[in-house]
Scaffold this active site. Structure first.
Site, short mmCIF file in Angstrom:
data_model
loop_
_atom_site.label_atom_id
_atom_site.label_comp_id
_atom_site.label_asym_id
_atom_site.label_seq_id
_atom_site.Cartn_x
_atom_site.Cartn_y
_atom_site.Cartn_z
N ARG A 151 6.87 1.51 -70.11
CA ARG A 151 7.30 1.65 -69.14
C ARG A 151 6.75 0.43 -68.21
NH1 ARG A 151 6.28 6.84 -69.57
NH2 ARG A 151 7.99 8.44 -69.29
N ASP A 180 10.35 4.22 -75.02
CA ASP A 180 10.99 5.31 -73.63
C ASP A 180 11.98 5.35 -72.92
OD1 ASP A 180 10.09 7.37 -71.62
OD2 ASP A 180 8.40 7.38 -72.02
N HIS A 251 13.54 11.18 -73.75
CA HIS A 251 13.08 9.62 -73.34
C HIS A 251 13.13 8.86 -74.34
CE1 HIS A 251 9.94 11.25 -70.62
NE2 HIS A 251 9.52 12.56 -71.40
N ASP A 317 8.24 15.71 -76.16
CA ASP A 317 8.07 16.01 -74.62
C ASP A 317 9.33 15.92 -74.08
OD1 ASP A 317 8.23 13.35 -75.22
OD2 ASP A 317 7.25 13.53 -72.98
N GLU A 318 9.59 16.97 -72.73
CA GLU A 318 10.53 16.61 -71.48
C GLU A 318 11.80 16.22 -72.15
OE1 GLU A 318 7.67 15.00 -67.84
OE2 GLU A 318 7.80 14.04 -69.51
N TRP A 384 -1.14 18.79 -73.07
CA TRP A 384 -0.44 17.41 -71.78
C TRP A 384 -0.33 18.36 -70.59
CZ3 TRP A 384 3.55 16.27 -68.88
CH2 TRP A 384 4.77 17.41 -69.82
N ASP A 411 -3.51 7.49 -65.28
CA ASP A 411 -2.07 6.53 -63.95
C ASP A 411 -2.71 7.72 -62.15
OD1 ASP A 411 -1.57 8.47 -65.25
OD2 ASP A 411 0.25 8.49 -64.83
N TRP A 459 -0.60 6.16 -68.65
CA TRP A 459 1.07 6.26 -68.47
C TRP A 459 1.28 4.78 -67.33
CZ3 TRP A 459 4.02 8.66 -71.58
CH2 TRP A 459 3.68 10.02 -72.29
N GLU A 461 4.44 3.74 -65.06
CA GLU A 461 5.29 3.78 -63.77
C GLU A 461 5.21 3.29 -62.64
OE1 GLU A 461 4.42 6.57 -65.84
OE2 GLU A 461 6.23 8.31 -65.87
C1 ACM Z 1 4.17 13.76 -70.94
O1 ACM Z 1 2.74 13.48 -69.92
N1 ACM Z 1 5.30 14.33 -70.67
C2 ACM Z 1 3.41 13.75 -72.06
#
Ligand code: ACM
Length: 544
Positions: A151, A180, A251, A317-318, A384, A411, A459, A461
């Site tokens: 990020r 990502d 991602h 993930d996601e 997580w 974060d 993280w 961001e």
């Molecule tokens: C995550 O926080 N998406 C692993």
């Protein structure tokens, strides 16, 4: 006496046993020799380079019994355990293995005082060690820190610095989040556009995604393969394993921007995509095609040459499934594979790399979403989304690393005050992190054996530079290190007041190291980010 004595010198993480002796000291001086036994080379090099620079002393190799720092291995101790004795004749440091010896050297550095954390000696300093006997070993074999260099890029120098900071806290796994939507950070020779195109973006959202602010300048950077080799070797010198993460199949917008054929071309004009410049969960995910698998096999082939780690992280993930629902190609693949739906497609994708890595003697690790489709036994999970993923993984016989976002996403803001910079997530104070218990209470002893350890995730961001990373990570990483290393009592019984007393010494060490931590009284004026929108989440941690 045992742990109480540790308060005098403020050792963090707290050793298992620490018995100070009254009435004397040993002073390192120009004539102090290092007597290094077999297998102690890495620690010997580190002592001379690091403590040598801080003290200005030669710490020359030598022999004898007086005025020495003796380094040895003792197979009776745990591989990561050590025994440290300081007597008037010198220092006797024995490790169960080379790693244990190195962790013992970290304790020795702390006993020398905060100025041992500088890179050159201050005038007039003496290097007195209290007479003491320490016996120590870690609670968990996986004591991790995840750095999100995707990020916001962290230049190589910053990564090397974080490896030193990890070593000082006896942390031994760097989970390196290299890719990502917002950036691809590792050179892949056979796919050069991953970094030519994928490693930078024209502008960046400043603050949470709902913020109206933009940083209107290009942001980017990547590590060459030689940079990676240097990082991995620097880590290995410090007994730290680097676990690389290439996040698939979600991602992935930076990769798709570089190679549009990786995306779902029948439902999006992937050729018009650029590296993402804002935050959130991105809908542009990889197409579930043979071409994508071959492409990423090529990526992982180069990765395996660079990273000797047993574990390779594949993200998982996601991954929003909307494009797969709309894509005729994805739907045809579902029918062809005979899986139920789009979730089955994701499981197929992850399982492909699970097998592929296992065939090459490695083990897959992924975020807890990878449990949803069933995995080979050798695969491990980073839990997580709270404790549930860890519980399910351990019960299914998978190893697990506990990193629940409700506790150890560093974060997230560390105070509820308004002047906390770019406040996102839950309020998690130093004390909250100190009281974090990685092992889910409901596991049986046998299931608990699957908990490899724990990891704090940073993280990036809203962490645009080193100062912001430092501020969010420290001092909480010191509390986290104690959770990961020390066999602490149950969360409710933990002696936070005692930890705070030891932190008084530790803040001085962080000062000497140049770490821009959050001061106990709150951010310094230049650590604030007035007017930059965050996204606070209210509520207590779920295990309280
Ligand atoms: C995550 O926080 N998406 C692993």
């Amino acid at each position: 006496m045992t742990t109480e004595g540790a308060d005098v010198t403020g050792v963090i993480p707290q050793p298992r046993q620490m018995a100070p002796h009254d009435g004397g000291f040993f002073e390192l001086g120009p004539d102090t020799r290092v007597v290094a036994g077999g297998g102690t080379e890495r620690t010997e090099r580190w002592l001379r380079a690091t403590l040598g620079a801080a003290t200005g002393l030669p710490l020359a190799p030598g022999e004898g019994d007086e005025n020495v720092v003796r380094l040895s291995l003792d197979g009776e101790l745990d591989a990561e355990g050590y025994r440290l004795g300081v007597t008037p004749a010198g220092v006797d440091l024995a490790g169960g293995g080379p790693a244990g010896l190195f962790w013992g050297a970290q304790t020795l550095r702390q006993l020398l005082g905060p100025d041992a954390f500088r890179r050159a000696p201050l005038p007039g300093r003496s290097w007195r060690l209290p007479l003491v006997r320490v016996e120590d070993a870690p609670r968990f074999p996986w004591r991790g820190l995840m750095l999100d260099v995707a990020r916001h890029f962290m230049p190589k120098e910053g990564v090397l610095r974080y490896l030193d900071l990890m070593a000082a806290h006896k942390l031994n796994v760097l989970h390196f989040h290299l890719t990502d939507d917002q950036g691809w950070r590792v050179e892949i020779r056979r796919h050069p556009k991953l970094t030519e195109t994928g490693s930078w973006r024209a502008r960046t959202k400043y603050g949470h995604r709902a913020s109206p602010l933009w940083e209107d300048k290009p942001h980017g950077g990547y590590y060459t393969q030689d940079d990676i080799r240097e990082i991995v070797a620097y880590a290995a010198e410090r007994h730290i394993t680097v676990v690389p993460e290439i996040d698939v199949p979600g991602h992935s917008q930076a990769a798709i921007a570089a190679y549009p054929e990786l995306g779902n071309t029948d439902v999006v004009d992937t050729a018009s995509l650029t590296v993402w410049d804002t935050w959130g969960v991105c809908e542009n995910v990889l197409a579930p095609t043979e071409n994508t698998l071959r492409f990423y096999e090529g990526v992982f082939e180069e990765l395996l040459e660079l990273f000797p780690s047993e574990f390779i992280h594949v993200g998982g993930d996601e991954c929003p499934k909307d494009q797969w629902r709309r894509s005729a190609t994805a739907q045809a693949r579902i029918r062809e594979l005979g899986v139920d739906d789009e979730d089955g497609l994701q499981a197929w994708f992850i399982q492909h790399f699970d097998t592929w890595l296992a065939e090459r003697g490695r083990r897959l690790i992924g975020w807890d979403e990878i449990l949803e489709g069933g995995l080979a036994k050798g695969a491990a999970v980073s839990s997580w989304r709270g404790y549930a993923g860890g519980v399910a993984a351990a019960r299914a016989g998978h190893d697990v690393v506990m990193c629940p976002e409700q506790q150890v996403y560093l974060d997230h803001r560390q105070h509820a005050d308004e002047d906390e910079p770019v406040p996102i997530g839950f309020v998690r104070t130093l004390e909250d992190v100190y009281r974090f218990e990685p092992v889910p209470a409901e596991l049986t002893p046998a299931e608990t054996g699957h908990v490899l350890g724990t990891q704090a995730n940073v993280w990036s961001e809203v962490l645009e530079n080193q100062g912001r990373v430092d501020y969010q990570t420290f001092p909480r990483l010191a509390a986290f290190a104690e959770v990961a290393w020390s066999a602490l009592p149950a969360p409710g019984e933990r002696d936070f007041a005692g930890f705070e007393r030891r932190m008084a010494a530790h803040y001085r060490r962080l000062d000497a190291l140049g770490v821009a931590y959050r001061p106990p009284g709150g951010p310094l004026p230049w650590q604030r980010r007035p007017g930059v929108l965050g996204r606070p989440i209210d509520g207590p941690p779920p295990n309280k």
